[in-house]
Design a protein around this motif. Structure first.
Motif, PDB file in Angstrom:
ATOM      1  N   ASP A   1       0.809  -1.225   0.000  1.00  0.00           N
ATOM      2  CA  ASP A   1       0.000   0.000   0.000  1.00  0.00           C
ATOM      3  C   ASP A   1       0.840   1.271   0.000  1.00  0.00           C
ATOM      4  O   ASP A   1       0.400   2.315   0.467  1.00  0.00           O
ATOM      5  N   ARG A   2       2.060   1.186  -0.506  1.00  0.00           N
ATOM      6  CA  ARG A   2       2.919   2.365  -0.632  1.00  0.00           C
ATOM      7  C   ARG A   2       3.355   2.504  -2.082  1.00  0.00           C
ATOM      8  O   ARG A   2       3.601   1.524  -2.762  1.00  0.00           O
TER       9      ARG A   2
ATOM     10  N   ALA B   1      14.198  -7.338  -5.937  1.00  0.00           N
ATOM     11  CA  ALA B   1      14.483  -6.064  -6.588  1.00  0.00           C
ATOM     12  C   ALA B   1      14.631  -4.998  -5.516  1.00  0.00           C
ATOM     13  O   ALA B   1      14.222  -5.194  -4.370  1.00  0.00           O
ATOM     14  N   GLU B   2      15.213  -3.885  -5.901  1.00  0.00           N
ATOM     15  CA  GLU B   2      15.312  -2.735  -5.006  1.00  0.00           C
ATOM     16  C   GLU B   2      14.327  -1.682  -5.470  1.00  0.00           C
ATOM     17  O   GLU B   2      14.259  -1.369  -6.661  1.00  0.00           O
ATOM     18  N   ILE B   3      13.575  -1.155  -4.513  1.00  0.00           N
ATOM     19  CA  ILE B   3      12.659  -0.063  -4.814  1.00  0.00           C
ATOM     20  C   ILE B   3      12.949   1.080  -3.854  1.00  0.00           C
ATOM     21  O   ILE B   3      13.500   0.875  -2.761  1.00  0.00           O
ATOM     22  N   MET B   4      12.585   2.277  -4.261  1.00  0.00           N
ATOM     23  CA  MET B   4      12.812   3.473  -3.456  1.00  0.00           C
ATOM     24  C   MET B   4      11.458   4.044  -3.074  1.00  0.00           C
ATOM     25  O   MET B   4      10.635   4.352  -3.930  1.00  0.00           O
ATOM     26  N   ILE B   5      11.220   4.147  -1.760  1.00  0.00           N
ATOM     27  CA  ILE B   5      10.015   4.779  -1.234  1.00  0.00           C
ATOM     28  C   ILE B   5      10.485   5.890  -0.316  1.00  0.00           C
ATOM     29  O   ILE B   5      11.241   5.651   0.625  1.00  0.00           O
TER      30      ILE B   5
ATOM     31  N   THR C   1      15.564   2.827   0.596  1.00  0.00           N
ATOM     32  CA  THR C   1      15.641   1.763  -0.394  1.00  0.00           C
ATOM     33  C   THR C   1      15.263   0.453   0.270  1.00  0.00           C
ATOM     34  O   THR C   1      15.768   0.125   1.346  1.00  0.00           O
ATOM     35  N   TYR C   2      14.362  -0.289  -0.376  1.00  0.00           N
ATOM     36  CA  TYR C   2      13.890  -1.567   0.156  1.00  0.00           C
ATOM     37  C   TYR C   2      14.242  -2.676  -0.819  1.00  0.00           C
ATOM     38  O   TYR C   2      14.167  -2.486  -2.034  1.00  0.00           O
ATOM     39  N   ARG C   3      14.609  -3.833  -0.299  1.00  0.00           N
ATOM     40  CA  ARG C   3      14.800  -5.029  -1.113  1.00  0.00           C
ATOM     41  C   ARG C   3      13.540  -5.866  -0.927  1.00  0.00           C
ATOM     42  O   ARG C   3      13.249  -6.314   0.175  1.00  0.00           O
ATOM     43  N   VAL C   4      12.809  -6.077  -2.018  1.00  0.00           N
ATOM     44  CA  VAL C   4      11.510  -6.757  -1.956  1.00  0.00           C
ATOM     45  C   VAL C   4      11.449  -7.849  -3.008  1.00  0.00           C
ATOM     46  O   VAL C   4      12.243  -7.885  -3.942  1.00  0.00           O
ATOM     47  N   ARG C   5      10.486  -8.747  -2.837  1.00  0.00           N
ATOM     48  CA  ARG C   5      10.255  -9.781  -3.850  1.00  0.00           C
ATOM     49  C   ARG C   5       9.555  -9.151  -5.044  1.00  0.00           C
ATOM     50  O   ARG C   5       8.611  -8.364  -4.881  1.00  0.00           O
ATOM     51  N   VAL C   6       9.991  -9.498  -6.245  1.00  0.00           N
ATOM     52  CA  VAL C   6       9.407  -8.949  -7.467  1.00  0.00           C
ATOM     53  C   VAL C   6       7.931  -9.342  -7.574  1.00  0.00           C
ATOM     54  O   VAL C   6       7.110  -8.556  -8.035  1.00  0.00           O
ATOM     55  N   GLY C   7       7.563 -10.518  -7.093  1.00  0.00           N
ATOM     56  CA  GLY C   7       6.177 -10.973  -7.144  1.00  0.00           C
ATOM     57  C   GLY C   7       5.235 -10.163  -6.275  1.00  0.00           C
ATOM     58  O   GLY C   7       4.032 -10.180  -6.468  1.00  0.00           O
ATOM     59  N   ASP C   8       5.781  -9.419  -5.309  1.00  0.00           N
ATOM     60  CA  ASP C   8       4.944  -8.609  -4.430  1.00  0.00           C
ATOM     61  C   ASP C   8       4.666  -7.229  -4.998  1.00  0.00           C
ATOM     62  O   ASP C   8       3.897  -6.466  -4.417  1.00  0.00           O
ATOM     63  N   LEU C   9       5.315  -6.873  -6.092  1.00  0.00           N
ATOM     64  CA  LEU C   9       5.142  -5.548  -6.675  1.00  0.00           C
ATOM     65  C   LEU C   9       3.930  -5.516  -7.583  1.00  0.00           C
ATOM     66  O   LEU C   9       3.598  -6.476  -8.245  1.00  0.00           O
ATOM     67  N   SER C  10       3.281  -4.375  -7.604  1.00  0.00           N
ATOM     68  CA  SER C  10       2.190  -4.167  -8.552  1.00  0.00           C
ATOM     69  C   SER C  10       2.253  -2.747  -9.073  1.00  0.00           C
ATOM     70  O   SER C  10       2.957  -1.924  -8.596  1.00  0.00           O
TER      71      SER C  10
END
Length: 86
Positions: free
Chosen positions: A54-55, A69-73, A77-86
């Motif tokens: 929800d971010r 993957a790494e995402i920036m919020i 910087t967060y390391r998250v599972r690619v399957g959790d991204l939308s």
């Protein structure tokens, strides 16, 4: 004539072998194996907008293991599972 939208394997009647021969008694009650589900994952590019827990954030890079993957919020910087991204 009516249009048939049902697949051949969903029709009622006796199940036969591909050549049209009837099945043996030991084969009559066997079931076909389940078809594997194909998972199609989206290809993310640096700078793409993503949503995770929800971010909203930005995709930075793929880690290279095919799962993370790494995402920036905000400024983190967060390391998250690619399957959790939308």
């Amino acid at each position: 004539m009516s249009c048939s939208t049902e697949r051949e394997d969903e029709m009622s009647g006796r199940s036969r072998l591909p050549a049209g021969e009837p099945r043996k008694a030991s084969q009559r009650h066997s079931r076909r194996s389940a078809r594997p589900k194909v998972a199609i994952s989206r290809v993310w590019h640096p700078g793409d907008k993503v949503r995770w827990r929800d971010r909203n954030g930005d995709f930075r890079r793929d880690i290279g293991d095919g799962e993370h993957a790494e995402i920036m919020i905000s400024d983190r910087t967060y390391r998250v599972r690619v399957g959790d991204l939308s």
